[in-house]
Scaffold this motif. Structure first.
Motif, PDB file in Angstrom:
ATOM      1  N   ALA A  51      31.087  32.253  40.915  1.00 31.99           N
ATOM      2  CA  ALA A  51      30.100  32.886  40.043  1.00 31.99           C
ATOM      3  C   ALA A  51      29.969  34.341  40.447  1.00 31.99           C
ATOM      4  O   ALA A  51      29.758  34.651  41.619  1.00 31.99           O
ATOM      5  CB  ALA A  51      28.759  32.184  40.155  1.00 31.99           C
ATOM      6  N   VAL A  52      30.110  35.226  39.482  1.00 35.91           N
ATOM      7  CA  VAL A  52      30.088  36.664  39.749  1.00 35.91           C
ATOM      8  C   VAL A  52      29.036  37.313  38.860  1.00 35.91           C
ATOM      9  O   VAL A  52      29.107  37.206  37.618  1.00 35.91           O
ATOM     10  CB  VAL A  52      31.473  37.307  39.468  1.00 35.91           C
ATOM     11  N   GLY A  53      28.068  37.982  39.481  1.00 34.25           N
ATOM     12  CA  GLY A  53      27.092  38.713  38.690  1.00 34.25           C
ATOM     13  C   GLY A  53      27.753  39.907  38.018  1.00 34.25           C
ATOM     14  O   GLY A  53      28.374  40.734  38.671  1.00 34.25           O
ATOM     15  N   CYS A  54      27.640  39.990  36.699  1.00 31.58           N
ATOM     16  CA  CYS A  54      28.337  41.029  35.924  1.00 31.58           C
ATOM     17  C   CYS A  54      27.415  41.633  34.868  1.00 31.58           C
ATOM     18  O   CYS A  54      26.327  41.116  34.583  1.00 31.58           O
ATOM     19  CB  CYS A  54      29.576  40.431  35.241  1.00 31.58           C
ATOM     20  N   LEU A  55      27.894  42.723  34.286  1.00 29.05           N
ATOM     21  CA  LEU A  55      27.168  43.338  33.175  1.00 29.05           C
ATOM     22  C   LEU A  55      28.154  44.059  32.268  1.00 29.05           C
ATOM     23  O   LEU A  55      29.292  44.343  32.653  1.00 29.05           O
ATOM     24  CB  LEU A  55      26.090  44.297  33.675  1.00 29.05           C
ATOM     25  N   GLY A  69      26.771  43.766  41.125  1.00 31.74           N
ATOM     26  CA  GLY A  69      26.312  43.958  42.492  1.00 31.74           C
ATOM     27  C   GLY A  69      25.308  42.924  42.930  1.00 31.74           C
ATOM     28  O   GLY A  69      24.924  42.871  44.103  1.00 31.74           O
ATOM     29  N   PHE A  70      24.828  42.062  42.012  1.00 35.12           N
ATOM     30  CA  PHE A  70      23.871  41.024  42.361  1.00 35.12           C
ATOM     31  C   PHE A  70      24.575  39.886  43.102  1.00 35.12           C
ATOM     32  O   PHE A  70      25.706  39.543  42.788  1.00 35.12           O
ATOM     33  CB  PHE A  70      23.187  40.466  41.109  1.00 35.12           C
ATOM     34  N   GLY A  71      23.915  39.309  44.064  1.00 35.22           N
ATOM     35  CA  GLY A  71      24.462  38.165  44.782  1.00 35.22           C
ATOM     36  C   GLY A  71      24.905  38.492  46.182  1.00 35.22           C
ATOM     37  O   GLY A  71      25.127  37.598  46.987  1.00 35.22           O
ATOM     38  N   GLY A  72      25.086  39.767  46.493  1.00 32.08           N
ATOM     39  CA  GLY A  72      25.406  40.163  47.845  1.00 32.08           C
ATOM     40  C   GLY A  72      26.835  39.968  48.277  1.00 32.08           C
ATOM     41  O   GLY A  72      27.159  40.129  49.451  1.00 32.08           O
ATOM     42  N   ILE A  73      27.736  39.621  47.359  1.00 37.49           N
ATOM     43  CA  ILE A  73      29.145  39.432  47.727  1.00 37.49           C
ATOM     44  C   ILE A  73      30.010  40.534  47.139  1.00 37.49           C
ATOM     45  O   ILE A  73      30.748  41.206  47.865  1.00 37.49           O
ATOM     46  CB  ILE A  73      29.652  38.047  47.260  1.00 37.49           C
ATOM     47  N   TYR A  74      29.888  40.745  45.826  1.00 30.90           N
ATOM     48  CA  TYR A  74      30.756  41.711  45.156  1.00 30.90           C
ATOM     49  C   TYR A  74      30.046  43.046  44.981  1.00 30.90           C
ATOM     50  O   TYR A  74      28.917  43.090  44.487  1.00 30.90           O
ATOM     51  CB  TYR A  74      31.171  41.180  43.778  1.00 30.90           C
ATOM     52  N   PRO A  75      30.685  44.152  45.350  1.00 31.56           N
ATOM     53  CA  PRO A  75      30.103  45.479  45.097  1.00 31.56           C
ATOM     54  C   PRO A  75      29.961  45.720  43.596  1.00 31.56           C
ATOM     55  O   PRO A  75      30.628  45.087  42.781  1.00 31.56           O
ATOM     56  CB  PRO A  75      31.125  46.435  45.711  1.00 31.56           C
ATOM     57  N   LYS A  76      29.119  46.627  43.262  1.00 30.70           N
ATOM     58  CA  LYS A  76      28.865  46.930  41.855  1.00 30.70           C
ATOM     59  C   LYS A  76      29.976  47.806  41.274  1.00 30.70           C
ATOM     60  O   LYS A  76      30.483  48.711  41.924  1.00 30.70           O
ATOM     61  CB  LYS A  76      27.529  47.662  41.716  1.00 30.70           C
ATOM     62  N   GLY A  77      30.326  47.521  40.008  1.00 29.28           N
ATOM     63  CA  GLY A  77      31.223  48.399  39.262  1.00 29.28           C
ATOM     64  C   GLY A  77      32.676  48.000  39.217  1.00 29.28           C
ATOM     65  O   GLY A  77      33.485  48.708  38.612  1.00 29.28           O
ATOM     66  N   LEU A  78      33.068  46.884  39.851  1.00 34.91           N
ATOM     67  CA  LEU A  78      34.462  46.455  39.808  1.00 34.91           C
ATOM     68  C   LEU A  78      34.780  45.848  38.445  1.00 34.91           C
ATOM     69  O   LEU A  78      34.022  45.025  37.924  1.00 34.91           O
ATOM     70  CB  LEU A  78      34.741  45.433  40.913  1.00 34.91           C
ATOM     71  N   LEU A  79      35.889  46.263  37.877  1.00 32.98           N
ATOM     72  CA  LEU A  79      36.269  45.764  36.560  1.00 32.98           C
ATOM     73  C   LEU A  79      36.650  44.290  36.634  1.00 32.98           C
ATOM     74  O   LEU A  79      37.471  43.879  37.453  1.00 32.98           O
ATOM     75  CB  LEU A  79      37.438  46.589  36.007  1.00 32.98           C
ATOM     76  N   VAL A  80      36.053  43.483  35.762  1.00 32.56           N
ATOM     77  CA  VAL A  80      36.311  42.043  35.737  1.00 32.56           C
ATOM     78  C   VAL A  80      37.213  41.665  34.577  1.00 32.56           C
ATOM     79  O   VAL A  80      38.156  40.891  34.728  1.00 32.56           O
ATOM     80  CB  VAL A  80      34.987  41.264  35.658  1.00 32.56           C
ATOM     81  N   GLY A  81      36.916  42.196  33.390  1.00 26.55           N
ATOM     82  CA  GLY A  81      37.736  41.854  32.237  1.00 26.55           C
ATOM     83  C   GLY A  81      37.190  42.444  30.959  1.00 26.55           C
ATOM     84  O   GLY A  81      36.330  43.330  30.969  1.00 26.55           O
ATOM     85  N   GLU A  82      37.678  41.945  29.843  1.00 28.56           N
ATOM     86  CA  GLU A  82      37.308  42.433  28.517  1.00 28.56           C
ATOM     87  C   GLU A  82      36.913  41.259  27.637  1.00 28.56           C
ATOM     88  O   GLU A  82      37.544  40.191  27.684  1.00 28.56           O
ATOM     89  CB  GLU A  82      38.479  43.185  27.888  1.00 28.56           C
ATOM     90  N   VAL A  83      35.874  41.445  26.834  1.00 26.71           N
ATOM     91  CA  VAL A  83      35.396  40.389  25.934  1.00 26.71           C
ATOM     92  C   VAL A  83      36.382  40.213  24.784  1.00 26.71           C
ATOM     93  O   VAL A  83      36.729  41.173  24.098  1.00 26.71           O
ATOM     94  CB  VAL A  83      33.993  40.722  25.378  1.00 26.71           C
TER      95      VAL A  83
END
Length: 301
Positions: free
Chosen positions: A178-182, A225-239
């Motif tokens: 689970a990865v917090g994303c925006l 950046g939520f969750g304390g594991i992944y830094p904020k702003g890393l590209l995850v994907g495209e809708v």
């Protein structure tokens, strides 16, 4: 008596004839042209046949020698061709590897707030091909559990098990992750959780999105950046699709991962951060989150 006399006369004539012929031949005064012609005529077929046989033998020997020469040349050419093909394959592989390493170097230069350890993918879990990979770096290289793993294209996952010289990485495709994303788009900044989908192993879903939230196809999704594991702003994907959940007030977005996991060969592990990651890295635009997601479950748990 008369019979004996005739035989004696014939014998004498024959002896004299032989004597005269021998004398004439010895002196070179007479040649047996007719006899020679007769002998030549009789021997010609034999000589012709013997000549043809000799020519055939010589021709066959020459032809066999030529075949052996062609065979040896062909074997030599095959060997040289195989060596050239192998050299070409090696050159192609070196060029491809250099391109990947240059991209990794550029990525590291663009993210100087991080210390990276480069690693190679050395294995995949055959039972969960899209969930877990093994890399050739471990505790001896400074790796610990929950460290973020990226590729030059974007987020890969996180370290879930560490050994002395290797480590297991859980991919964001794993349904247990689970990865917090925006949403990266400044007008939206809608937040949610990206998790793997058992039904679509190559297409993670961004869930916990309100039905009226501003998220559309082609939106870029980055870590929050939520969750304390992944830094904020890393590209995850495209809708690539937005689906309303039945009988509820939520919807989810189907993503195309930024990373091509089927072709993943090298990764970068973030082992230390000297400062907070920019609002969006490497492609995000600064902005303020308008919606707080539920706290994501911890990766690997």
């Amino acid at each position: 008596m008369r019979f004996i006399h005739k035989k004696a006369v014939i014998l004498i004539v024959a002896v004299l004839t032989v004597f005269l012929l021998a004398s004439t031949v010895a002196k070179g005064k007479y040649q047996f042209v007719f006899t020679e012609q007769v002998v030549a005529t009789l021997l010609f077929p034999v000589e012709y046949v013997l000549g043809k046989i000799g020519y055939s033998i010589r021709h066959t020997g020459s032809f066999t020698s030529q075949i052996m020469t062609v065979y040896r040349d062909n074997q030599t050419l095959k060997t040289e061709n195989e060596e050239l093909r192998q050299n070409n394959n090696n050159t192609t592989e070196i060029v491809a590897e250099n391109a990947r390493l240059r991209a990794m170097l550029d990525y590291k230069k663009a993210a100087q707030q991080f210390d990276f350890v480069a690693a190679q993918v050395i294995a995949r879990d055959p039972g969960t091909w899209t969930n877990i990979i093994m890399i050739n770096r471990g505790a001896a290289d400074g790796l610990t559990k929950d460290m973020t793993v990226v590729a030059t294209q974007g987020l890969v996952g996180s370290v879930v098990s560490v050994y002395n010289n290797s480590a297991k990485v859980q991919l964001i495709l794993d349904p247990r992750s689970a990865v917090g994303c925006l949403v990266q788009r400044p007008e939206s900044r809608v937040a949610g959780i990206v998790e793997g989908s058992a039904a679509s192993p190559q297409a993670p879903h961004m869930v916990n999105i309100a039905r009226d939230a501003d998220i559309i196809k082609s939106d870029k999704i980055i870590t929050s950046g939520f969750g304390g594991i992944y830094p904020k702003g890393l590209l995850v994907g495209e809708v690539v699709d937005v689906v309303n959940e039945e009988g509820g007030l939520l919807k989810y977005a189907v993503l195309k991962s930024a990373v091509d996991f089927d072709r993943l060969e090298e990764v970068l592990v973030i082992v230390r951060s000297r400062e907070t990651l920019p609002e969006a890295f490497p492609q995000a635009t600064p902005g303020k989150t308008t919606q707080q997601p539920a706290k994501p479950k911890e990766v690997g748990r």
